[in-house]
Design an enzyme around this catalytic site. Structure first.
Site, PDB file in Angstrom:
ATOM      1  N   HIS A   4      67.314  48.218 -40.194  1.00 18.28           N
ATOM      2  CA  HIS A   4      67.549  47.283 -41.296  1.00 18.28           C
ATOM      3  C   HIS A   4      67.965  48.078 -42.523  1.00 18.28           C
ATOM      4  O   HIS A   4      67.259  48.992 -42.941  1.00 18.28           O
ATOM      5  CB  HIS A   4      66.293  46.467 -41.595  1.00 18.28           C
ATOM      6  CG  HIS A   4      66.418  45.687 -42.861  1.00 18.28           C
ATOM      7  ND1 HIS A   4      67.395  44.736 -43.038  1.00 18.28           N
ATOM      8  CD2 HIS A   4      65.720  45.739 -44.011  1.00 18.28           C
ATOM      9  CE1 HIS A   4      67.282  44.227 -44.250  1.00 18.28           C
ATOM     10  NE2 HIS A   4      66.270  44.825 -44.860  1.00 18.28           N
ATOM     11  N   ASP A   6      69.018  47.471 -46.371  1.00 21.78           N
ATOM     12  CA  ASP A   6      69.196  46.577 -47.512  1.00 21.78           C
ATOM     13  C   ASP A   6      70.487  46.893 -48.244  1.00 21.78           C
ATOM     14  O   ASP A   6      70.774  48.046 -48.539  1.00 21.78           O
ATOM     15  CB  ASP A   6      68.028  46.719 -48.491  1.00 21.78           C
ATOM     16  CG  ASP A   6      66.790  45.995 -48.013  1.00 21.78           C
ATOM     17  OD1 ASP A   6      66.901  44.814 -47.659  1.00 21.78           O
ATOM     18  OD2 ASP A   6      65.714  46.611 -48.006  1.00 21.78           O
ATOM     19  N   ASP A 120      63.716  40.680 -43.091  1.00 20.41           N
ATOM     20  CA  ASP A 120      63.256  41.196 -44.368  1.00 20.41           C
ATOM     21  C   ASP A 120      63.323  40.217 -45.534  1.00 20.41           C
ATOM     22  O   ASP A 120      62.643  40.415 -46.522  1.00 20.41           O
ATOM     23  CB  ASP A 120      64.036  42.470 -44.723  1.00 20.41           C
ATOM     24  CG  ASP A 120      63.397  43.224 -45.874  1.00 20.41           C
ATOM     25  OD1 ASP A 120      62.155  43.211 -45.988  1.00 20.41           O
ATOM     26  OD2 ASP A 120      64.126  43.827 -46.672  1.00 20.41           O
TER      27      ASP A 120
END
Length: 184
Positions: A4, A6, A120
């Site tokens: 993941h 961001d 998330d």
């Protein structure tokens, strides 16, 4: 396995890309190409970062990546430009960024993600199953839920459930899996 990344949190998009994303995707690519058994698989979600990386690759690597995608070894989940955060975004922004990511994947690889991937983002609402079901997703995975709800699902053995979408929009429910431990 997945990673993941961001887009624009704590670092600029550019610095996070240079410091983290390029290393992750370079290593994933090398690992998948080196595997002659075909047993390794990887999923990726954030199309913005993937597009920066893919578009900068030489043609031979691009062709190899296309083969990995066609063979289901590299798979895109969610497929949004970013993982949208429902607590601070409009429905139009959600749709536009999903459309941007899906258009890129369709143009470059002729694929459309079928699994939602919201591991998330903060904030969840009936917007997610409604939009995702209407986009043709067959399921969704997420990880952030209030502790009391998460514990109730764990206690009831219901980490996979049908997430009810909008009552005013037919066929907007979606099979959903809640991760119990963050991103794992």
């Amino acid at each position: 396995p997945h990673s993941h990344c961001d887009v624009g949190w704590l670092e600029t998009v550019e610095s996070y890309y240079k410091l983290n994303v390029t290393k992750i995707l370079d290593n994933v690519y090398n690992s998948l190409i080196e595997d002659t058994t075909g047993n390794r698989r990887f999923i990726w979600s954030e199309v913005s970062y993937f597009s920066f990386w893919y578009d900068s690759q030489p043609i031979d690597i691009k062709n190899n990546i296309k083969k990995l995608v066609q063979n289901g070894i590299l798979e895109f989940v969610d497929g949004g430009w970013v993982q949208h955060d429902e607590s601070v975004v409009t429905i139009d922004a959600i749709i536009q960024q999903m459309k941007l990511g899906h258009s890129y994947l369709k143009k470059k690889f002729n694929v459309t993600p079928k699994i939602g991937w919201q591991i998330d983002p903060f904030g969840s609402s009936i917007t997610t199953p409604t939009i995702f079901a209407k986009m043709g997703f067959i399921a969704n995975v997420f990880s952030r839920a209030p502790d009391v709800i998460k514990q109730k699902l764990i206690d009831g053995g219901n980490m996979a459930f049908i997430w009810a979408g909008s009552n005013s929009i037919p066929n907007s429910n979606l099979l959903t899996l809640l991760f119990t431990n963050g991103y794992c």
